[in-house]
Design an enzyme around this catalytic site. Structure first.
Site, short mmCIF file in Angstrom:
data_model
loop_
_atom_site.label_atom_id
_atom_site.label_comp_id
_atom_site.label_asym_id
_atom_site.label_seq_id
_atom_site.Cartn_x
_atom_site.Cartn_y
_atom_site.Cartn_z
N GLU A 12 0.84 -1.22 0.00
CA GLU A 12 0.00 0.00 0.00
C GLU A 12 0.86 1.26 0.00
O GLU A 12 0.58 2.23 0.69
CB GLU A 12 -0.93 0.00 1.22
CG GLU A 12 -1.88 -1.18 1.28
CD GLU A 12 -2.82 -1.27 0.09
OE1 GLU A 12 -3.22 -0.21 -0.41
OE2 GLU A 12 -3.14 -2.39 -0.34
N GLY A 14 1.86 2.77 -3.01
CA GLY A 14 1.63 3.57 -4.21
C GLY A 14 2.23 3.00 -5.47
O GLY A 14 2.29 3.70 -6.50
N LYS A 37 1.85 -8.05 -13.88
CA LYS A 37 1.75 -8.31 -12.46
C LYS A 37 2.00 -9.80 -12.28
O LYS A 37 1.11 -10.62 -12.51
CB LYS A 37 0.35 -7.93 -11.94
CG LYS A 37 0.19 -8.06 -10.43
CD LYS A 37 0.90 -6.95 -9.68
CE LYS A 37 0.62 -7.05 -8.18
NZ LYS A 37 1.22 -5.95 -7.42
N GLU A 109 5.25 -4.90 -12.06
CA GLU A 109 4.93 -4.44 -10.71
C GLU A 109 4.99 -5.58 -9.72
O GLU A 109 4.23 -6.56 -9.82
CB GLU A 109 3.53 -3.81 -10.66
CG GLU A 109 3.22 -3.24 -9.27
CD GLU A 109 1.79 -2.79 -9.10
OE1 GLU A 109 1.35 -2.65 -7.94
OE2 GLU A 109 1.10 -2.60 -10.12
N GLY A 170 5.35 7.66 -3.42
CA GLY A 170 4.10 7.16 -3.98
C GLY A 170 2.86 7.95 -3.62
O GLY A 170 1.85 7.86 -4.32
N SER A 171 2.93 8.74 -2.55
CA SER A 171 1.75 9.51 -2.14
C SER A 171 2.21 10.73 -1.35
O SER A 171 2.47 10.65 -0.15
CB SER A 171 0.81 8.63 -1.28
OG SER A 171 -0.33 9.36 -0.89
N PRO A 200 0.99 12.91 -6.19
CA PRO A 200 0.11 13.51 -5.17
C PRO A 200 -0.81 12.48 -4.52
O PRO A 200 -1.28 11.55 -5.19
CB PRO A 200 -0.70 14.55 -5.94
CG PRO A 200 0.02 14.76 -7.22
CD PRO A 200 0.75 13.50 -7.52
N GLN A 201 -1.05 12.68 -3.26
CA GLN A 201 -2.01 11.84 -2.54
C GLN A 201 -3.36 11.90 -3.25
O GLN A 201 -3.83 12.96 -3.65
CB GLN A 201 -2.14 12.34 -1.11
CG GLN A 201 -2.99 11.51 -0.21
CD GLN A 201 -2.97 12.07 1.21
OE1 GLN A 201 -2.96 13.28 1.42
NE2 GLN A 201 -2.95 11.18 2.18
N GLY A 202 -3.98 10.76 -3.45
CA GLY A 202 -5.28 10.72 -4.10
C GLY A 202 -5.23 10.73 -5.61
O GLY A 202 -6.29 10.79 -6.26
#
Length: 239
Positions: A12, A14, A37, A109, A170-171, A200-202
């Site tokens: 988690e 990013g 993946k 990834e 990542g965020s 950016p976050q989000g």
């Protein structure tokens, strides 16, 4: 870089959104892109996985998975619990070779961090990167605790003789605190690696058209964007 392995300093962190930003920049430059993946965990057979999320955000990429396990666990543990065969580095290398023959860029990834196990032999995404001779891009967190995790990841990459072009946050929060602002300078200092972007976050909640337009603002030119580390550092200092 015809193949880039994207790993993180944890789960988690990013990775999927950063992978989507890489894909969006490459597509905007006219390159064909495949996203692999190797082991998708934590989703059922009919749910969209990380490769599908990259395609949703970035645009028309070739999506590929080698295995899917329902439990949200490390790939080898999830495979064992599901009674399914694990995916080894040799499977990853073979799949990437086929995708690279038909695409300008293949993005791989990983699951979780660099040393998350793919199989019961203890093989990891780092072993797959070694077989491929591919660079490993590290995605990390912005805040407190990230320096230790990122430095450990960088040290392990060096120990294994793997190339790492740099680190991407990542965020990045809208209102960075003291730790986040200091980490902009400290991450390159402790890892010896350049900061190559900050998403950016989000960002993953943006409309796909907006995501694709903005992606180049989040990544450095080495990764196909126009993000500038010095300008970002100056903004961070005054945030």
């Amino acid at each position: 870089m015809p193949v880039i392995v994207v790993t993180g300093t944890g789960t988690e962190i990013g990775k999927t959104v950063v992978t989507a930003a890489l894909a969006a920049c490459a597509l905007a430059a006219g390159r064909s892109v495949a996203v692999l993946k190797p082991a998708q965990t934590g989703v059922t057979a009919h749910e969209p996985g990380d490769a599908a999320e990259v395609a949703r955000l970035a645009g028309p990429v070739t999506q590929a998975e080698l295995a899917r396990y329902p439990d949200p666990l490390a790939p080898n543990t999830a495979a064992r619990r599901a009674g399914l065969p694990p995916i080894g580095p040799e499977h990853v290398a073979e799949a990437v070779g086929k995708l690279a023959a038909e695409h300008d860029l293949v993005l791989v990834e990983g699951a979780g961090g660099l040393l998350v196990r793919l199989d019961d032999r203890g093989a990891t995404i780092a072993d797959a990167a070694r077989l491929l001779g591919a660079p490993v891009l590290v995605v990390t967190a912005a805040g407190l605790g990230t320096l230790n995790a990122t430095e450990l990841t960088a040290r392990e990459l060096r120990r294994r003789g793997l190339d790492c072009p740099g680190v991407v946050v990542g965020s990045w929060p809208d209102r960075p605190g003291l730790a986040e602002r200091c980490n902009v300078a400290d991450l390159p200092a402790v890892t010896g690696l350049p900061l190559l972007g900050a998403v950016p976050q989000g960002a993953g909640t943006l409309h796909p058209a907006g995501f694709r337009t903005a992606a180049a603002d989040w990544l450095a030119p080495l990764l196909g964007g126009r993000w500038d580390a010095e300008s970002f550092a100056r903004r961070a200092e005054t945030a």
